[in-house]
Each structure stands twice: as C-alpha cells, then as structure tokens.
Design an enzyme around this catalytic site. Structure first.
Site, short mmCIF file in Angstrom:
data_model
loop_
_atom_site.label_atom_id
_atom_site.label_comp_id
_atom_site.label_asym_id
_atom_site.label_seq_id
_atom_site.Cartn_x
_atom_site.Cartn_y
_atom_site.Cartn_z
N TYR A 22 13.79 47.24 36.37
CA TYR A 22 14.68 48.40 36.47
C TYR A 22 14.96 48.86 37.90
O TYR A 22 15.76 49.78 38.10
CB TYR A 22 14.10 49.57 35.65
CG TYR A 22 13.95 49.24 34.18
CD1 TYR A 22 15.08 49.01 33.40
CD2 TYR A 22 12.70 49.12 33.58
CE1 TYR A 22 14.96 48.68 32.05
CE2 TYR A 22 12.57 48.80 32.23
CZ TYR A 22 13.70 48.58 31.48
OH TYR A 22 13.59 48.25 30.15
N ASN A 72 22.36 56.03 27.75
CA ASN A 72 21.40 54.93 27.71
C ASN A 72 20.33 55.33 26.69
O ASN A 72 19.42 56.09 27.00
CB ASN A 72 20.76 54.71 29.08
CG ASN A 72 19.84 53.49 29.08
OD1 ASN A 72 19.45 53.01 28.03
ND2 ASN A 72 19.49 53.01 30.26
N ASP A 85 24.35 56.99 13.98
CA ASP A 85 25.17 57.90 13.15
C ASP A 85 25.64 59.10 13.98
O ASP A 85 26.77 59.57 13.80
CB ASP A 85 24.37 58.38 11.94
CG ASP A 85 24.17 57.29 10.91
OD1 ASP A 85 24.82 56.23 11.02
OD2 ASP A 85 23.36 57.49 9.98
N HIS A 98 23.00 49.96 29.69
CA HIS A 98 21.63 49.46 29.88
C HIS A 98 21.52 48.95 31.30
O HIS A 98 22.39 48.18 31.76
CB HIS A 98 21.31 48.34 28.89
CG HIS A 98 21.37 48.80 27.47
ND1 HIS A 98 20.39 49.57 26.90
CD2 HIS A 98 22.34 48.65 26.53
CE1 HIS A 98 20.74 49.86 25.66
NE2 HIS A 98 21.92 49.32 25.41
C1 DQA Z 1 17.13 49.74 28.62
C2 DQA Z 1 16.85 48.46 27.83
C3 DQA Z 1 16.02 48.74 26.60
O1 DQA Z 1 15.76 47.54 25.90
C4 DQA Z 1 14.69 49.37 27.01
O2 DQA Z 1 13.95 49.71 25.86
C5 DQA Z 1 14.84 50.52 27.92
C6 DQA Z 1 15.86 50.49 28.96
C7 DQA Z 1 17.89 49.46 29.95
O3 DQA Z 1 18.39 50.42 30.51
O4 DQA Z 1 17.91 48.31 30.40
O5 DQA Z 1 14.05 51.46 27.89
O6 DQA Z 1 17.97 50.58 27.82
#
Ligand code: DQA
Length: 144
Positions: A22, A72, A85, A98
C-alpha cells in the site's frame, strides 16, 4: 461540487500497514493532496472499520446531496452484500477505488461484491486512483 471520500476497514493504518503493498502515504497525506489538487471541491473525508457506519455514511451522503463518492470499501468489497445494496440504493455516483491491484493478489480479492453497483472501479494505481476518481466525478458527478 461536494464529494465524499469514504475509506473502509484498516485504511486508517495506511502508512504503516503492509507498506510493500500500500506504500507509505497516510490517509492524512491523501486528504492534503486531494484538497490541494482540487481546491474548488467541497470534500468530506470519512473512514470506518464498521460495515454499518459505512452504510450510514453512504445514506447520509445521498440525503446531504453529495455529487459523488470515492469509495474504497477495502476488505468489505469482497464480502458485503449490505454495502453493495447501499451503493445501489443511493442516487449518488460511486467510484470504487483500490490502492493495490486486487486482480494480481489472492483469488478471494478477485471478486468485488460492491463493484457492480459502482459506476466504475480503479484498482492498482496506488493513491493516484483517488485523484483519478475525483477527476471522473468532476465531469460525471450528479450535479456537474
Ligand atoms: C484494498 C484491497 C482489499 O483487498 C483489501 O482488503 C484492502 C485494501 C486496496 O485499497 O487495495 O483493505 O481495498
């Protein structure tokens, strides 16, 4: 133009959480950079680790007539029918973001339950995905 940037579980830990995936930017960095890049946008930033709070935030954005939502849903993307939903229930366009490329990761991340209710999905472009979603909503948001 009023936009909500809504982040789900564990994203409060950005900056220290799995930095190989990340990166080192924090949610505060994201907020500062969006506010400086889009000075004319009236932003609200919210984050919650609770499914119900995220649902409430989506409903509230609709009742407060936001023009768009950058969302996100994090881990809930892959599991939550209730969040899907909620995205479908509101008349505010939602762009799902993401940070990581979920399709290059574990199989359980390849399915997003929320994505079909969103107008589109950006995945794998890092924090830049949020700014790209804002750019889309500036042109295609509810009251743009
Ligand atoms: C995420 C990807 C998801 O699979 C993960 O559970 C996250 C972050 C992303 O920003 O890449 O918490 O949403």
């Amino acid at each position: 133009m009023k936009l909500l940037v809504l982040n789900g579980p564990n994203l409060n830990l950005l900056g220290s959480r799995e930095t190989d995936i990340y990166g080192t930017g924090t949610l505060a960095d994201l907020e500062a950079s969006l506010r400086s890049e889009f000075a004319d946008v009236d932003f609200a930033f919210e984050q919650s680790g609770h499914e119900g709070s995220l649902i409430d935030a989506l409903h509230e954005a609709a009742s407060r007539r936001f023009d768009g939502i950058v969302f996100n849903p994090a881990g809930y993307s892959h599991t939550s029918v209730a969040l899907r939903d909620a995205v479908a229930a509101i008349d505010v366009p939602v762009v799902e973001v993401h940070i990581s490329n979920v399709y290059a990761r574990e199989r359980f991340r390849h399915v997003s339950r929320t994505a079909a209710a969103a107008v589109g999905v950006i995945s794998g472009l890092g924090m830049a995905g949020y700014a790209l979603a804002v750019r889309y909503l500036l042109v295609h948001g509810a009251r743009s």
